[in-house]
Design an enzyme around this catalytic site. Structure first.
Site, PDB file in Angstrom:
ATOM      1  N   HIS A 205      -7.479  -0.643   5.446  1.00  0.00           N
ATOM      2  CA  HIS A 205      -6.454   0.260   5.998  1.00  0.00           C
ATOM      3  C   HIS A 205      -6.219   1.391   4.996  1.00  0.00           C
ATOM      4  CE1 HIS A 205      -2.836   1.576   8.053  1.00  0.00           C
ATOM      5  NE2 HIS A 205      -2.117   1.375   6.973  1.00  0.00           N
TER       6      HIS A 205
ATOM      7  N   ASP B  43       5.752   4.794   5.090  1.00  0.00           N
ATOM      8  CA  ASP B  43       6.598   3.832   5.810  1.00  0.00           C
ATOM      9  C   ASP B  43       6.661   2.482   5.080  1.00  0.00           C
ATOM     10  OD1 ASP B  43       3.826   3.598   6.683  1.00  0.00           O
ATOM     11  OD2 ASP B  43       4.530   2.161   8.181  1.00  0.00           O
ATOM     12  N   HIS B  44       6.035   2.393   3.893  1.00  0.00           N
ATOM     13  CA  HIS B  44       6.125   1.197   3.051  1.00  0.00           C
ATOM     14  C   HIS B  44       6.684   1.506   1.663  1.00  0.00           C
ATOM     15  CE1 HIS B  44       3.718  -1.278   5.924  1.00  0.00           C
ATOM     16  NE2 HIS B  44       3.398  -0.051   6.305  1.00  0.00           N
TER      17      HIS B  44
ATOM     18  N   HIS C 243       1.369   3.988   1.864  1.00  0.00           N
ATOM     19  CA  HIS C 243       1.907   4.788   2.974  1.00  0.00           C
ATOM     20  C   HIS C 243       3.433   4.901   2.901  1.00  0.00           C
ATOM     21  CE1 HIS C 243      -1.916   4.168   5.598  1.00  0.00           C
ATOM     22  NE2 HIS C 243      -1.996   5.230   4.816  1.00  0.00           N
TER      23      HIS C 243
ATOM     24  N   HIS D  19       0.846  -1.201   0.000  1.00  0.00           N
ATOM     25  CA  HIS D  19       0.000   0.000   0.000  1.00  0.00           C
ATOM     26  C   HIS D  19       0.875   1.241   0.000  1.00  0.00           C
ATOM     27  CE1 HIS D  19       0.797  -0.467   4.305  1.00  0.00           C
ATOM     28  NE2 HIS D  19       0.257   0.719   4.561  1.00  0.00           N
TER      29      HIS D  19
ATOM     30  N   ASP E  43      -0.217  -3.813   6.262  1.00  0.00           N
ATOM     31  CA  ASP E  43      -0.887  -3.276   7.452  1.00  0.00           C
ATOM     32  C   ASP E  43      -2.350  -3.712   7.528  1.00  0.00           C
ATOM     33  OD1 ASP E  43       1.519  -2.066   7.916  1.00  0.00           O
ATOM     34  OD2 ASP E  43       0.795  -0.008   7.704  1.00  0.00           O
TER      35      ASP E  43
ATOM     36  N   HIS F  86       4.340  -4.464  10.629  1.00  0.00           N
ATOM     37  CA  HIS F  86       4.790  -3.907  11.910  1.00  0.00           C
ATOM     38  C   HIS F  86       4.710  -4.949  13.015  1.00  0.00           C
ATOM     39  CE1 HIS F  86       4.506   0.318  10.453  1.00  0.00           C
ATOM     40  NE2 HIS F  86       3.533  -0.177   9.711  1.00  0.00           N
TER      41      HIS F  86
END
Ligand code: ZN
Ligand code: FE
Length: 256
Positions: free
Chosen positions: A115, A61-62, A59, A57, A134, A172
């Site tokens: 998400h 942090d990915h 975001h 996805h 996530d 995570h």
């Protein structure tokens, strides 16, 4: 039977990076790209050359590492078609039922929105492994940032029917905090109590609690256990639709 070597390592504050490597062809994929440095270090440690990035996805942090990794390795970037405008460097757009190959291993794309609007998971049946970003965490699930409870419940239900021995790799590690919450929802669940105790020990020893498995999560994860009589009674929602019960668990977690 398995073709791939799977290497998981911590990155950022609480993300995991994962590399998949086919020793026969040399193909190496990174699941998401949280940040370039630790992924390059992991590749160097293993002596692997990055050929693909497989994105769950959009975001940051990915995806933050995609640009630097792509310019260094000229790798191919796969990701959800529904988030095409949001993922930098995306080469191949994927949707439900598509196949993504890493060397001789094939993944099936499972759309798991909730998400984010276009979140996807990658199931490698031959490796008994699924990469869920996530969507699902051990004893938890992703926040409903771009989707509602029925959407996320439908997504989690697709993961729940995978073979129970399937290893689940999550974006995570929140397992310890998730156990504390889950024990307020289903305190009588002995498998959950055991997991909570195990995670405390893991944390003390710096050991990850991931990957988990589908079978274990079905036994302990309150976000997959809307049909549990203890949970339904505790929430005062006996006999309500499962997505409604899931939604209430999610709301309580948001306030926990
Ligand atoms: Zn996310
Ligand atoms: Fe994330």
């Amino acid at each position: 039977m398995a073709n791939l070597e799977i290497f998981q390592f911590p990155t950022r504050s609480d993300n995991y990076g994962v590399l998949l490597h086919d020793p026969q062809t040399g193909a190496t994929a990174s699941i998401d790209a949280p940040e370039a440095g630790p992924i390059q270090a992991a590749l160097a440690q293993k002596g692997w050359n990055l050929t693909d990035i497989i994105v769950t996805h959009h975001h940051a942090d990915h995806t933050a590492g995609i640009g630097a990794l792509k310019s260094k390795f000229n790798c191919t970037v796969y990701g959800p078609a529904r988030e095409a405008g949001l993922i930098p460097g995306l080469d191949v757009e994927v949707k439900e039922g598509d196949t993504v190959a890493v060397g001789h291993a094939d993944a099936t794309v499972i759309e798991t929105s909730g998400h984010t609007r276009g979140h996807v998971s990658y199931h490698f049946p031959g490796e008994s492994a699924v990469f869920v970003g996530d969507t699902l965490f051990s004893v938890g699930c992703g926040k409903l940032l771009e989707g509602d409870a029925p959407t996320m419940w439908a997504s989690l239900s697709k993961l729940a029917v995978l073979p129970p021995e399937t290893a689940v790799y999550c974006g995570h590690e929140y397992t310890g905090a998730n156990c504390q919450f889950a024990l307020t929802i289903e305190p009588g669940n002995e498998a959950l109590q055991a997991r909570a105790a195990e995670v405390v020990k893991n944390d003390a020893n710096g050991r990850p609690s991931l990957p988990t498995t589908i079978g274990l999560e079905l036994a302990i994860n309150p976000f997959l256990r809307a049909s549990s009589p203890e949970i339904q009674t505790r929430l005062g929602l006996e006999g309500q639709p499962l997505e409604v019960i899931f939604g209430e668990v999610r709301r309580r977690k948001d306030r926990f």
